[in-house]
Design an enzyme around this catalytic site. Structure first.
Site, PDB file in Angstrom:
ATOM      1  N   LYS A 123      46.118  44.477  47.713  1.00  0.00           N
ATOM      2  CA  LYS A 123      45.058  43.887  48.147  1.00  0.00           C
ATOM      3  C   LYS A 123      45.154  43.362  49.523  1.00  0.00           C
ATOM      4  CE  LYS A 123      41.566  40.682  46.588  1.00  0.00           C
ATOM      5  NZ  LYS A 123      41.877  39.387  46.802  1.00  0.00           N
ATOM      6  N   GLY A 138      36.136  31.052  46.557  1.00  0.00           N
ATOM      7  CA  GLY A 138      36.167  30.055  45.758  1.00  0.00           C
ATOM      8  C   GLY A 138      34.921  29.068  45.779  1.00  0.00           C
ATOM      9  N   ALA A 141      34.885  38.407  45.882  1.00  0.00           N
ATOM     10  CA  ALA A 141      35.018  36.737  46.179  1.00  0.00           C
ATOM     11  C   ALA A 141      33.512  36.123  46.243  1.00  0.00           C
ATOM     12  CB  ALA A 141      35.611  36.397  47.604  1.00  0.00           C
ATOM     13  N   GLY A 142      33.713  34.786  45.657  1.00  0.00           N
ATOM     14  CA  GLY A 142      32.623  33.804  45.710  1.00  0.00           C
ATOM     15  C   GLY A 142      31.673  33.898  44.586  1.00  0.00           C
ATOM     16  N   ASN A 166      38.684  34.751  40.148  1.00  0.00           N
ATOM     17  CA  ASN A 166      39.720  33.700  39.974  1.00  0.00           C
ATOM     18  C   ASN A 166      39.380  32.253  39.691  1.00  0.00           C
ATOM     19  OD1 ASN A 166      42.195  32.284  40.009  1.00  0.00           O
ATOM     20  ND2 ASN A 166      42.910  33.413  41.728  1.00  0.00           N
TER      21      ASN A 166
END
Lengths: 336, 267
Positions: free
Chosen positions: B107, B168, B195-196, B217
Protein backbone atom coordinates in the site's frame (compact mmCIF):
# COMPACT_ATOMS: atom_id res chain seq x y z
CA UNK A 1 8.48 -14.55 58.22
CA UNK A 2 9.65 -15.83 54.85
CA UNK A 3 13.03 -15.79 53.18
CA UNK A 4 12.47 -14.02 49.86
CA UNK A 5 14.75 -13.42 46.88
CA UNK A 6 13.78 -10.56 44.58
CA UNK A 7 15.33 -10.42 41.11
CA UNK A 8 15.50 -7.07 39.37
CA UNK A 9 16.00 -3.66 40.99
CA UNK A 10 13.74 -1.48 38.83
CA UNK A 11 10.50 0.10 40.03
CA UNK A 12 8.72 -3.25 40.49
CA UNK A 13 11.62 -4.89 42.36
CA UNK A 14 12.34 -1.93 44.62
CA UNK A 15 8.72 -1.69 45.74
CA UNK A 16 8.70 -5.42 46.43
CA UNK A 17 11.90 -5.07 48.47
CA UNK A 18 10.46 -2.11 50.36
CA UNK A 19 7.06 -3.62 51.20
CA UNK A 20 8.31 -7.14 51.96
CA UNK A 21 11.22 -6.03 54.14
CA UNK A 22 8.99 -3.60 56.05
CA UNK A 23 6.61 -6.46 56.72
CA UNK A 24 9.47 -8.28 58.40
CA UNK A 25 10.52 -10.74 55.72
CA UNK A 26 14.14 -11.60 55.10
CA UNK A 27 14.65 -10.02 51.70
CA UNK A 28 17.60 -10.18 49.31
CA UNK A 29 17.43 -8.01 46.17
CA UNK A 30 19.55 -9.10 43.20
CA UNK A 31 20.44 -7.14 40.09
CA UNK A 32 23.69 -7.48 38.15
CA UNK A 33 23.27 -3.87 36.94
CA UNK A 34 23.27 -2.50 40.49
CA UNK A 35 20.73 -1.56 43.16
CA UNK A 36 18.93 0.43 41.91
CA UNK A 37 19.44 -1.07 38.50
CA UNK A 38 21.26 1.04 35.93
CA UNK A 39 19.79 -1.08 33.16
CA UNK A 40 15.99 -1.14 33.43
CA UNK A 41 12.94 0.38 31.76
CA UNK A 42 12.16 2.29 34.99
CA UNK A 43 15.34 4.31 34.47
CA UNK A 44 13.77 5.75 31.35
CA UNK A 45 10.41 6.63 32.89
CA UNK A 46 8.80 10.03 33.22
CA UNK A 47 7.45 9.53 36.72
CA UNK A 48 3.86 10.54 36.05
CA UNK A 49 1.42 8.84 38.37
CA UNK A 50 -1.51 9.26 36.02
CA UNK A 51 -4.08 6.79 37.26
CA UNK A 52 -6.91 8.50 35.37
CA UNK A 53 -5.08 9.72 32.28
CA UNK A 54 -3.74 6.22 31.74
CA UNK A 55 -7.25 4.80 32.03
CA UNK A 56 -8.20 5.09 28.37
CA UNK A 57 -10.43 2.35 27.00
CA UNK A 58 -8.75 -1.01 27.22
CA UNK A 59 -6.73 0.05 30.26
CA UNK A 60 -9.47 0.05 32.90
CA UNK A 61 -7.60 -2.56 34.93
CA UNK A 62 -4.52 -0.34 35.13
CA UNK A 63 -6.70 2.58 36.16
CA UNK A 64 -8.40 0.69 39.00
CA UNK A 65 -5.11 -0.74 40.26
CA UNK A 66 -3.57 2.70 39.84
CA UNK A 67 -6.15 4.28 42.13
CA UNK A 68 -5.30 1.76 44.85
CA UNK A 69 -1.60 2.27 44.19
CA UNK A 70 -1.90 6.03 44.65
CA UNK A 71 -3.03 5.47 48.24
CA UNK A 72 0.10 3.44 48.92
CA UNK A 73 2.28 6.11 47.31
CA UNK A 74 0.68 8.73 49.57
CA UNK A 75 1.27 6.62 52.63
CA UNK A 76 4.93 5.82 51.99
CA UNK A 77 6.62 8.43 49.82
CA UNK A 78 7.32 11.85 51.35
CA UNK A 79 8.55 13.36 48.07
CA UNK A 80 5.34 12.61 46.15
CA UNK A 81 3.95 15.68 44.36
CA UNK A 82 0.16 15.70 44.30
CA UNK A 83 -0.60 18.63 42.05
CA UNK A 84 -2.69 16.80 39.49
CA UNK A 85 -2.23 16.61 35.72
CA UNK A 86 -3.23 19.21 33.16
CA UNK A 87 -4.21 18.13 29.65
CA UNK A 88 -4.50 20.77 26.94
CA UNK A 89 -5.05 20.89 23.18
CA UNK A 90 -4.48 23.55 20.60
CA UNK A 91 -7.70 24.92 19.08
CA UNK A 92 -7.43 22.80 15.95
CA UNK A 93 -7.09 19.59 17.99
CA UNK A 94 -10.03 20.18 20.32
CA UNK A 95 -11.73 17.09 18.86
CA UNK A 96 -8.95 14.97 20.35
CA UNK A 97 -9.43 16.63 23.73
CA UNK A 98 -13.17 15.95 23.59
CA UNK A 99 -12.47 12.32 22.83
CA UNK A 100 -9.98 12.12 25.71
CA UNK A 101 -12.54 13.71 28.06
CA UNK A 102 -15.18 11.22 26.98
CA UNK A 103 -13.04 8.14 27.59
CA UNK A 104 -11.33 9.08 30.88
CA UNK A 105 -12.62 9.92 34.34
CA UNK A 106 -11.54 12.08 37.25
CA UNK A 107 -11.25 15.38 35.39
CA UNK A 108 -12.90 18.78 35.23
CA UNK A 109 -13.06 20.98 32.14
CA UNK A 110 -10.91 24.09 32.44
CA UNK A 111 -10.85 27.21 30.29
CA UNK A 112 -8.19 29.74 29.49
CA UNK A 113 -8.30 31.52 32.87
CA UNK A 114 -8.06 28.34 34.91
CA UNK A 115 -5.30 26.95 32.68
CA UNK A 116 -3.16 30.05 33.06
CA UNK A 117 -3.86 30.12 36.81
CA UNK A 118 -2.75 26.50 37.18
CA UNK A 119 0.29 26.87 34.93
CA UNK A 120 1.28 30.50 34.29
CA UNK A 121 3.93 29.26 31.85
CA UNK A 122 1.14 28.35 29.43
CA UNK A 123 -0.09 31.97 29.54
CA UNK A 124 -3.33 32.35 27.59
CA UNK A 125 -2.43 30.13 24.67
CA UNK A 126 -4.83 27.27 25.43
CA UNK A 127 -8.58 27.73 25.63
CA UNK A 128 -9.57 24.17 26.42
CA UNK A 129 -8.16 21.72 28.90
CA UNK A 130 -8.86 18.97 31.38
CA UNK A 131 -7.61 18.99 34.96
CA UNK A 132 -7.10 15.67 36.74
CA UNK A 133 -6.67 16.95 40.27
CA UNK A 134 -5.97 13.63 41.98
CA UNK A 135 -2.93 12.60 39.97
CA UNK A 136 0.68 12.96 41.01
CA UNK A 137 4.26 12.74 39.87
CA UNK A 138 7.66 11.70 41.16
CA UNK A 139 11.25 11.72 39.94
CA UNK A 140 12.14 8.19 38.90
CA UNK A 141 15.75 8.00 40.07
CA UNK A 142 15.09 9.88 43.29
CA UNK A 143 12.28 7.45 44.07
CA UNK A 144 14.34 4.38 43.18
CA UNK A 145 17.15 5.54 45.47
CA UNK A 146 14.72 6.35 48.28
CA UNK A 147 12.97 3.00 48.34
CA UNK A 148 16.18 1.01 47.99
CA UNK A 149 17.59 2.95 50.95
CA UNK A 150 14.46 2.40 52.99
CA UNK A 151 14.39 -1.29 52.11
CA UNK A 152 18.01 -1.64 53.21
CA UNK A 153 17.18 0.20 56.45
CA UNK A 154 14.42 -2.34 57.02
CA UNK A 155 16.91 -5.18 56.66
CA UNK A 156 16.88 -5.97 52.92
CA UNK A 157 20.21 -7.19 51.60
CA UNK A 158 21.29 -5.67 48.25
CA UNK A 159 23.37 -7.82 45.92
CA UNK A 160 24.68 -6.34 42.67
CA UNK A 161 25.03 -9.75 41.06
CA UNK A 162 22.96 -12.11 38.95
CA UNK A 163 20.59 -14.32 40.94
CA UNK A 164 21.24 -18.01 41.30
CA UNK A 165 18.91 -20.34 43.10
CA UNK A 166 19.26 -20.18 46.90
CA UNK A 167 17.33 -21.77 49.76
CA UNK A 168 14.81 -18.86 49.75
CA UNK A 169 11.16 -19.82 50.37
CA UNK A 170 9.87 -17.63 47.54
CA UNK A 171 11.42 -15.91 44.53
CA UNK A 172 9.86 -12.70 43.19
CA UNK A 173 10.95 -12.23 39.60
CA UNK A 174 10.82 -8.56 38.54
CA UNK A 175 13.17 -8.75 35.58
CA UNK A 176 10.92 -6.99 33.09
CA UNK A 177 11.58 -7.93 29.48
CA UNK A 178 14.50 -10.15 30.54
CA UNK A 179 11.89 -12.59 31.90
CA UNK A 180 10.96 -13.39 28.33
CA UNK A 181 13.08 -16.53 28.71
CA UNK A 182 10.12 -17.85 30.75
CA UNK A 183 7.19 -15.63 29.73
CA UNK A 184 6.96 -16.02 25.97
CA UNK A 185 4.13 -13.55 25.37
CA UNK A 186 6.04 -10.57 26.77
CA UNK A 187 6.93 -7.96 24.19
CA UNK A 188 8.61 -4.58 24.20
CA UNK A 189 6.93 -1.23 23.59
CA UNK A 190 9.59 1.33 22.88
CA UNK A 191 9.58 4.78 24.47
CA UNK A 192 11.90 7.68 23.78
CA UNK A 193 12.42 10.81 25.87
CA UNK A 194 14.37 14.03 26.08
CA UNK A 195 15.42 15.66 29.35
CA UNK A 196 16.15 19.39 29.24
CA UNK A 197 17.40 22.07 31.65
CA UNK A 198 15.40 25.27 31.54
CA UNK A 199 15.80 27.63 34.51
CA UNK A 200 13.36 30.21 33.10
CA UNK A 201 10.30 27.94 33.02
CA UNK A 202 8.23 26.68 35.92
CA UNK A 203 5.58 23.96 35.86
CA UNK A 204 3.84 22.58 38.94
CA UNK A 205 2.55 19.38 37.43
CA UNK A 206 2.79 17.14 34.36
CA UNK A 207 1.20 18.72 31.32
CA UNK A 208 -0.06 16.57 28.47
CA UNK A 209 -1.03 17.80 25.05
CA UNK A 210 -3.44 15.82 22.92
CA UNK A 211 -2.38 15.74 19.32
CA UNK A 212 -3.35 13.36 16.53
CA UNK A 213 0.22 12.37 15.77
CA UNK A 214 2.25 13.16 18.83
CA UNK A 215 0.38 12.76 22.11
CA UNK A 216 3.12 13.86 24.45
CA UNK A 217 3.73 15.06 27.97
CA UNK A 218 6.20 17.10 29.92
CA UNK A 219 7.01 16.39 33.56
CA UNK A 220 8.73 18.93 35.82
CA UNK A 221 11.64 17.52 37.80
CA UNK A 222 13.77 19.27 40.39
CA UNK A 223 16.69 21.56 39.51
CA UNK A 224 14.80 23.12 36.58
CA UNK A 225 14.79 19.89 34.62
CA UNK A 226 11.91 18.74 32.43
CA UNK A 227 11.30 15.31 31.04
CA UNK A 228 9.69 15.38 27.60
CA UNK A 229 8.20 12.18 26.33
CA UNK A 230 7.37 9.90 24.91
CA UNK A 231 6.78 7.58 22.06
CA UNK A 232 5.05 4.18 22.16
CA UNK A 233 6.33 2.06 19.32
CA UNK A 234 5.76 -1.67 18.92
CA UNK A 235 9.41 -2.60 18.95
CA UNK A 236 12.00 -4.38 21.12
CA UNK A 237 14.73 -2.01 20.01
CA UNK A 238 16.64 -0.59 23.02
CA UNK A 239 18.89 1.51 20.80
CA UNK A 240 19.29 5.28 21.14
CA UNK A 241 16.41 7.65 20.41
CA UNK A 242 15.85 8.44 16.74
CA UNK A 243 16.05 11.89 15.21
CA UNK A 244 12.47 11.68 14.04
CA UNK A 245 11.09 10.83 17.47
CA UNK A 246 13.00 13.48 19.37
CA UNK A 247 12.28 16.08 16.70
CA UNK A 248 8.57 15.39 17.06
CA UNK A 249 8.45 15.48 20.84
CA UNK A 250 10.73 18.50 21.09
CA UNK A 251 8.68 20.39 18.51
CA UNK A 252 5.57 19.57 20.50
CA UNK A 253 7.21 20.84 23.70
CA UNK A 254 8.21 24.04 21.96
CA UNK A 255 4.63 24.49 20.75
CA UNK A 256 3.38 23.98 24.31
CA UNK A 257 5.81 26.44 25.92
CA UNK A 258 7.79 28.59 23.46
CA UNK A 259 10.25 29.52 26.23
CA UNK A 260 11.44 25.90 26.17
CA UNK A 261 13.09 26.80 22.88
CA UNK A 262 16.01 28.09 24.94
CA UNK A 263 16.23 24.95 27.10
CA UNK A 264 19.52 23.02 27.11
CA UNK A 265 19.30 19.36 26.21
CA UNK A 266 20.60 17.38 29.19
CA UNK A 267 20.22 13.96 27.58
CA UNK A 268 17.94 11.84 25.44
CA UNK A 269 17.45 8.12 25.66
CA UNK A 270 15.13 5.24 24.90
CA UNK A 271 14.10 1.90 26.32
CA UNK A 272 11.36 -0.69 25.95
CA UNK A 273 8.48 -1.34 28.33
CA UNK A 274 7.72 -4.97 29.16
CA UNK A 275 4.12 -5.65 28.12
CA UNK A 276 1.69 -8.55 27.84
CA UNK A 277 -0.60 -8.74 24.77
CA UNK A 278 -3.43 -6.89 26.55
CA UNK A 279 -1.02 -4.36 28.11
CA UNK A 280 -2.32 -5.32 31.57
CA UNK A 281 0.02 -6.15 34.50
CA UNK A 282 0.17 -9.60 36.05
CA UNK A 283 1.66 -11.62 38.86
CA UNK A 284 2.11 -15.14 37.57
CA UNK A 285 2.69 -18.01 39.98
CA UNK A 286 5.41 -20.26 38.63
CA UNK A 287 8.12 -22.47 40.10
CA UNK A 288 11.88 -22.37 40.39
CA UNK A 289 14.01 -25.27 39.16
CA UNK A 290 13.96 -26.76 42.64
CA UNK A 291 10.19 -26.42 42.84
CA UNK A 292 9.88 -23.33 45.06
CA UNK A 293 7.27 -20.68 44.26
CA UNK A 294 8.48 -18.11 41.75
CA UNK A 295 6.19 -15.09 41.34
CA UNK A 296 6.66 -13.21 38.08
CA UNK A 297 5.66 -9.56 38.52
CA UNK A 298 5.61 -8.25 35.00
CA UNK A 299 3.85 -6.52 32.09
CA UNK A 300 3.69 -3.10 33.72
CA UNK A 301 3.69 -1.46 30.25
CA UNK A 302 3.48 2.35 30.61
CA UNK A 303 2.61 2.08 34.29
CA UNK A 304 5.80 0.84 35.98
CA UNK A 305 6.03 3.40 38.76
CA UNK A 306 2.29 3.89 39.13
CA UNK A 307 1.43 0.22 39.64
CA UNK A 308 4.46 -1.21 41.43
CA UNK A 309 3.18 -0.47 44.99
CA UNK A 310 -0.14 -2.26 44.53
CA UNK A 311 1.54 -5.24 42.88
CA UNK A 312 3.96 -5.41 45.82
CA UNK A 313 1.05 -5.38 48.25
CA UNK A 314 -0.78 -8.14 46.34
CA UNK A 315 2.45 -10.18 46.27
CA UNK A 316 3.01 -9.73 50.00
CA UNK A 317 -0.60 -10.66 50.85
CA UNK A 318 -0.31 -13.78 48.74
CA UNK A 319 3.00 -14.85 50.29
CA UNK A 320 1.66 -14.31 53.81
CA UNK A 321 -1.86 -15.66 53.54
CA UNK A 322 -2.40 -17.14 50.08
CA UNK A 323 -4.93 -14.42 49.14
CA UNK A 324 -5.37 -14.18 45.40
CA UNK A 325 -6.30 -11.06 43.47
CA UNK A 326 -8.62 -12.07 40.62
CA UNK A 327 -7.42 -11.01 37.20
CA UNK A 328 -4.01 -9.94 38.47
CA UNK A 329 -2.50 -12.85 40.37
CA UNK A 330 -2.73 -15.96 38.23
CA UNK A 331 -1.57 -19.56 38.16
CA UNK A 332 0.86 -20.44 35.40
CA UNK A 333 -0.60 -22.86 32.90
CA UNK A 334 2.05 -22.17 30.31
CA UNK A 335 -0.08 -19.63 28.45
CA UNK A 336 2.20 -16.71 29.27
CA UNK B 1 -29.69 -17.60 -5.19
CA UNK B 2 -30.05 -17.29 -1.43
CA UNK B 3 -28.78 -14.25 0.41
CA UNK B 4 -25.79 -16.18 1.76
CA UNK B 5 -24.88 -17.42 -1.73
CA UNK B 6 -25.18 -13.90 -3.07
CA UNK B 7 -22.78 -12.71 -0.44
CA UNK B 8 -20.24 -15.32 -1.45
CA UNK B 9 -20.69 -14.56 -5.14
CA UNK B 10 -20.25 -10.91 -4.29
CA UNK B 11 -16.58 -11.27 -3.38
CA UNK B 12 -14.22 -9.03 -5.32
CA UNK B 13 -10.66 -9.48 -6.36
CA UNK B 14 -7.45 -7.51 -6.09
CA UNK B 15 -4.52 -8.52 -8.28
CA UNK B 16 -6.21 -11.83 -8.98
CA UNK B 17 -6.82 -12.69 -5.31
CA UNK B 18 -10.41 -13.14 -4.20
CA UNK B 19 -11.29 -10.98 -1.20
CA UNK B 20 -14.41 -11.89 0.74
CA UNK B 21 -14.60 -8.93 3.10
CA UNK B 22 -14.97 -5.39 1.87
CA UNK B 23 -13.75 -4.00 5.17
CA UNK B 24 -9.99 -3.58 5.47
CA UNK B 25 -8.52 -2.66 8.85
CA UNK B 26 -5.43 -0.70 9.81
CA UNK B 27 -3.55 -1.96 12.86
CA UNK B 28 -2.12 1.09 14.60
CA UNK B 29 -3.20 3.00 17.71
CA UNK B 30 -5.23 0.24 19.37
CA UNK B 31 -5.19 0.15 23.18
CA UNK B 32 -3.38 -3.19 23.07
CA UNK B 33 -2.49 -6.00 20.68
CA UNK B 34 -5.26 -8.07 22.30
CA UNK B 35 -7.90 -5.45 21.46
CA UNK B 36 -6.50 -5.29 17.94
CA UNK B 37 -6.74 -9.07 17.56
CA UNK B 38 -10.35 -9.16 18.77
CA UNK B 39 -11.31 -6.22 16.53
CA UNK B 40 -9.86 -7.96 13.47
CA UNK B 41 -11.67 -11.17 14.40
CA UNK B 42 -15.12 -9.62 14.77
CA UNK B 43 -14.72 -7.36 11.74
CA UNK B 44 -14.20 -10.32 9.43
CA UNK B 45 -11.47 -8.30 7.69
CA UNK B 46 -9.35 -10.39 5.36
CA UNK B 47 -6.76 -7.68 4.80
CA UNK B 48 -4.98 -5.77 7.57
CA UNK B 49 -2.50 -3.01 6.88
CA UNK B 50 0.64 -2.31 8.87
CA UNK B 51 3.17 0.46 8.88
CA UNK B 52 6.63 -0.97 8.55
CA UNK B 53 8.33 2.29 9.17
CA UNK B 54 7.03 3.18 12.62
CA UNK B 55 7.27 -0.32 13.98
CA UNK B 56 10.76 -1.06 12.79
CA UNK B 57 13.05 1.39 14.47
CA UNK B 58 16.58 0.03 14.60
CA UNK B 59 17.66 -2.81 12.40
CA UNK B 60 14.26 -3.52 10.89
CA UNK B 61 13.83 -6.72 12.89
CA UNK B 62 12.89 -5.40 16.32
CA UNK B 63 9.20 -5.06 15.47
CA UNK B 64 9.19 -8.74 14.58
CA UNK B 65 7.04 -9.73 17.54
CA UNK B 66 4.28 -7.34 16.48
CA UNK B 67 4.55 -8.54 12.90
CA UNK B 68 4.32 -12.16 14.04
CA UNK B 69 1.18 -11.23 15.95
CA UNK B 70 -0.37 -9.75 12.79
CA UNK B 71 0.53 -12.81 10.79
CA UNK B 72 -1.17 -14.99 13.41
CA UNK B 73 -4.55 -13.33 12.68
CA UNK B 74 -4.87 -15.34 9.50
CA UNK B 75 -5.70 -12.19 7.49
CA UNK B 76 -3.49 -11.08 4.64
CA UNK B 77 -1.00 -8.50 5.93
CA UNK B 78 -0.72 -5.50 3.62
CA UNK B 79 2.36 -3.43 4.48
CA UNK B 80 2.23 0.29 3.83
CA UNK B 81 4.76 3.05 3.43
CA UNK B 82 3.15 5.44 5.92
CA UNK B 83 5.40 8.27 7.00
CA UNK B 84 7.40 8.34 3.76
CA UNK B 85 7.75 11.80 2.22
CA UNK B 86 9.60 10.97 -0.97
CA UNK B 87 9.34 8.34 -3.68
CA UNK B 88 12.80 7.09 -2.77
CA UNK B 89 11.89 6.58 0.91
CA UNK B 90 8.71 4.78 -0.08
CA UNK B 91 10.56 2.51 -2.50
CA UNK B 92 13.15 1.57 0.13
CA UNK B 93 10.40 0.88 2.67
CA UNK B 94 8.49 -1.23 0.13
CA UNK B 95 11.55 -3.39 -0.49
CA UNK B 96 12.04 -3.89 3.26
CA UNK B 97 8.36 -4.77 3.61
CA UNK B 98 8.60 -7.36 0.83
CA UNK B 99 11.30 -9.16 2.79
CA UNK B 100 9.67 -8.89 6.20
CA UNK B 101 6.18 -9.95 5.09
CA UNK B 102 7.05 -12.07 2.08
CA UNK B 103 4.48 -10.27 -0.06
CA UNK B 104 4.79 -8.22 -3.22
CA UNK B 105 1.67 -6.23 -2.32
CA UNK B 106 2.38 -2.74 -1.06
CA UNK B 107 0.00 0.00 0.00
CA UNK B 108 1.90 2.94 -1.35
CA UNK B 109 1.77 6.20 0.60
CA UNK B 110 3.90 9.20 -0.24
CA UNK B 111 2.94 12.05 2.05
CA UNK B 112 3.11 15.68 0.95
CA UNK B 113 2.39 17.39 4.23
CA UNK B 114 2.40 16.23 7.84
CA UNK B 115 -0.58 18.31 8.89
CA UNK B 116 -2.97 17.20 6.16
CA UNK B 117 -1.31 13.86 5.35
CA UNK B 118 -2.30 14.63 1.78
CA UNK B 119 -0.73 12.33 -0.80
CA UNK B 120 2.15 13.76 -2.81
CA UNK B 121 0.68 12.67 -6.12
CA UNK B 122 3.86 13.34 -8.11
CA UNK B 123 6.01 11.22 -5.81
CA UNK B 124 3.23 8.64 -5.74
CA UNK B 125 3.15 8.18 -9.51
CA UNK B 126 6.95 8.10 -9.64
CA UNK B 127 7.16 5.45 -6.89
CA UNK B 128 4.29 3.42 -8.40
CA UNK B 129 6.07 3.23 -11.77
CA UNK B 130 9.34 2.08 -10.24
CA UNK B 131 7.78 -0.40 -7.83
CA UNK B 132 5.64 -1.94 -10.58
CA UNK B 133 8.81 -2.41 -12.64
CA UNK B 134 10.38 -4.07 -9.59
CA UNK B 135 7.54 -6.61 -9.57
CA UNK B 136 5.38 -5.06 -6.83
CA UNK B 137 1.60 -5.06 -6.86
CA UNK B 138 0.90 -1.49 -5.85
CA UNK B 139 -2.20 -0.27 -3.99
CA UNK B 140 -1.80 3.51 -4.06
CA UNK B 141 -3.25 5.87 -1.45
CA UNK B 142 -4.34 8.72 -3.72
CA UNK B 143 -6.81 11.56 -4.03
CA UNK B 144 -10.02 11.35 -6.08
CA UNK B 145 -8.33 13.33 -8.86
CA UNK B 146 -8.97 11.64 -12.18
CA UNK B 147 -5.74 12.72 -13.85
CA UNK B 148 -3.72 11.21 -10.99
CA UNK B 149 -5.81 8.04 -11.22
CA UNK B 150 -5.03 7.78 -14.92
CA UNK B 151 -1.30 8.18 -14.28
CA UNK B 152 -1.42 5.52 -11.59
CA UNK B 153 -3.26 3.11 -13.85
CA UNK B 154 -0.75 3.92 -16.56
CA UNK B 155 2.01 3.09 -14.07
CA UNK B 156 0.55 -0.38 -13.66
CA UNK B 157 -1.73 -0.04 -10.63
CA UNK B 158 -4.73 -2.38 -10.84
CA UNK B 159 -6.48 -0.96 -7.78
CA UNK B 160 -6.87 2.60 -6.48
CA UNK B 161 -7.34 3.77 -2.91
CA UNK B 162 -8.66 7.33 -2.95
CA UNK B 163 -9.11 9.23 0.28
CA UNK B 164 -12.48 10.39 1.54
CA UNK B 165 -10.87 13.04 3.76
CA UNK B 166 -7.47 13.52 5.42
CA UNK B 167 -6.21 10.48 7.36
CA UNK B 168 -7.64 10.33 10.87
CA UNK B 169 -9.93 13.33 10.35
CA UNK B 170 -13.23 11.39 10.63
CA UNK B 171 -14.86 13.84 8.24
CA UNK B 172 -16.38 11.30 5.88
CA UNK B 173 -16.77 11.69 2.11
CA UNK B 174 -15.70 15.29 1.49
CA UNK B 175 -16.06 15.16 -2.28
CA UNK B 176 -18.81 12.69 -3.13
CA UNK B 177 -19.06 14.11 -6.64
CA UNK B 178 -15.37 13.45 -7.31
CA UNK B 179 -15.59 9.95 -5.87
CA UNK B 180 -18.67 9.20 -8.01
CA UNK B 181 -16.86 10.46 -11.09
CA UNK B 182 -13.89 8.22 -10.36
CA UNK B 183 -16.21 5.25 -9.86
CA UNK B 184 -18.00 6.00 -13.14
CA UNK B 185 -14.74 6.40 -14.99
CA UNK B 186 -13.32 3.10 -13.74
CA UNK B 187 -16.38 0.82 -13.48
CA UNK B 188 -14.31 -2.38 -13.40
CA UNK B 189 -11.30 -1.29 -11.38
CA UNK B 190 -11.29 -2.22 -7.68
CA UNK B 191 -11.66 1.07 -5.81
CA UNK B 192 -11.26 1.25 -2.04
CA UNK B 193 -11.89 4.37 0.01
CA UNK B 194 -8.81 4.63 2.16
CA UNK B 195 -8.88 7.45 4.64
CA UNK B 196 -10.90 9.95 6.63
CA UNK B 197 -13.94 7.87 7.55
CA UNK B 198 -15.24 8.38 11.08
CA UNK B 199 -18.72 6.86 11.35
CA UNK B 200 -20.03 3.57 10.01
CA UNK B 201 -22.54 5.60 7.95
CA UNK B 202 -19.58 7.07 6.04
CA UNK B 203 -18.50 3.55 5.13
CA UNK B 204 -22.03 2.59 4.12
CA UNK B 205 -22.22 5.62 1.85
CA UNK B 206 -18.98 4.67 0.07
CA UNK B 207 -20.28 1.16 -0.56
CA UNK B 208 -23.68 2.48 -1.68
CA UNK B 209 -21.81 4.55 -4.28
CA UNK B 210 -20.33 1.37 -5.65
CA UNK B 211 -16.93 1.50 -4.03
CA UNK B 212 -15.54 -1.99 -3.61
CA UNK B 213 -14.40 -1.54 -0.06
CA UNK B 214 -13.19 0.77 2.68
CA UNK B 215 -10.09 0.84 4.85
CA UNK B 216 -10.62 1.95 8.46
CA UNK B 217 -8.10 2.46 11.23
CA UNK B 218 -8.43 5.37 13.66
CA UNK B 219 -12.24 5.27 13.83
CA UNK B 220 -12.05 1.74 15.23
CA UNK B 221 -8.76 1.94 17.14
CA UNK B 222 -9.68 5.10 19.02
CA UNK B 223 -13.33 4.26 19.70
CA UNK B 224 -14.32 3.92 23.34
CA UNK B 225 -15.02 0.27 22.49
CA UNK B 226 -12.90 -0.76 19.51
CA UNK B 227 -14.34 -4.26 19.23
CA UNK B 228 -17.96 -3.06 19.11
CA UNK B 229 -17.02 -0.35 16.60
CA UNK B 230 -15.38 -2.97 14.38
CA UNK B 231 -18.69 -4.83 14.34
CA UNK B 232 -20.55 -1.59 13.55
CA UNK B 233 -18.31 -0.93 10.55
CA UNK B 234 -18.63 -4.52 9.34
CA UNK B 235 -22.41 -4.22 9.40
CA UNK B 236 -22.35 -0.81 7.69
CA UNK B 237 -20.12 -2.14 4.93
CA UNK B 238 -22.40 -5.10 4.41
CA UNK B 239 -25.49 -2.86 4.41
CA UNK B 240 -23.90 -0.44 1.96
CA UNK B 241 -22.90 -3.22 -0.41
CA UNK B 242 -26.32 -4.89 -0.27
CA UNK B 243 -27.97 -1.54 -0.92
CA UNK B 244 -25.70 -0.99 -3.91
CA UNK B 245 -26.66 -4.18 -5.70
CA UNK B 246 -30.28 -4.03 -4.51
CA UNK B 247 -30.80 -0.80 -6.46
CA UNK B 248 -31.11 2.38 -4.43
CA UNK B 249 -34.10 4.55 -5.06
CA UNK B 250 -33.02 7.85 -6.59
CA UNK B 251 -34.17 10.99 -4.81
CA UNK B 252 -37.05 12.90 -6.38
CA UNK B 253 -38.48 16.34 -5.95
CA UNK B 254 -42.10 15.53 -5.22
CA UNK B 255 -43.78 13.15 -2.81
CA UNK B 256 -44.88 9.85 -4.24
CA UNK B 257 -47.55 8.14 -2.16
CA UNK B 258 -46.81 4.57 -1.27
CA UNK B 259 -50.52 3.78 -1.00
CA UNK B 260 -52.95 4.24 -3.89
CA UNK B 261 -54.88 7.51 -3.72
CA UNK B 262 -57.56 6.57 -6.23
CA UNK B 263 -60.71 4.90 -4.98
CA UNK B 264 -60.85 6.45 -1.50
CA UNK B 265 -64.28 6.41 0.02
CA UNK B 266 -66.08 9.70 -0.43
CA UNK B 267 -67.22 10.86 2.96
Amino acid sequence: MAKIDIIGAGAAGMWQAFILSRRGHKVTLYDPAGTPSQNCASGCAGGMLGSYCEGEPGHEEARDLGLEAMEIWKEHYPHLKLNGTLVVASPRDVADLQRFAAVTQGHTRVGVDEISALEPALEDRFRDGLFYKDEGHIEPFVALEYFIREAAAAGAKLVAEAWEETDADVVVDCRGLAARDHLKTLRGVRGERVVVDCPGVTLSRPVRMTHPRIPFYIVPWSNNQFMIGTTAIESDDRGPATLRSVTEIMAAAYALIPALGEARIAFMDADVRPSFPDNAPRIIIGKTQSGRPRLYVNGLFRHGFLLSPILAKITADYIESGVKAPGVLLEDHGEW
Amino acid sequence: MTFAETKIADAFSIYGETIGSRLLLGTSQYPSPDTLRRSVEVSGAEIVTVSLRRESSGDGKTGQRFFDLLKSFGARVLPNTAGCHTAREAITTAHMAREVFETDWIKLEVIANDDTLQPDVFGLVDAAEKLTRDGFKVLPYCTEDLSVAQRLVGAGCQVLMPWAAPIGSARGLMNPYGLKTLRAFYPDMPLIVDAGLGAPSHAALALEMGYDGVLINTAVAKAADSVAMAVAFAKAVEAGRMAYWSGIMPPRDMASPSSPVAGLALL
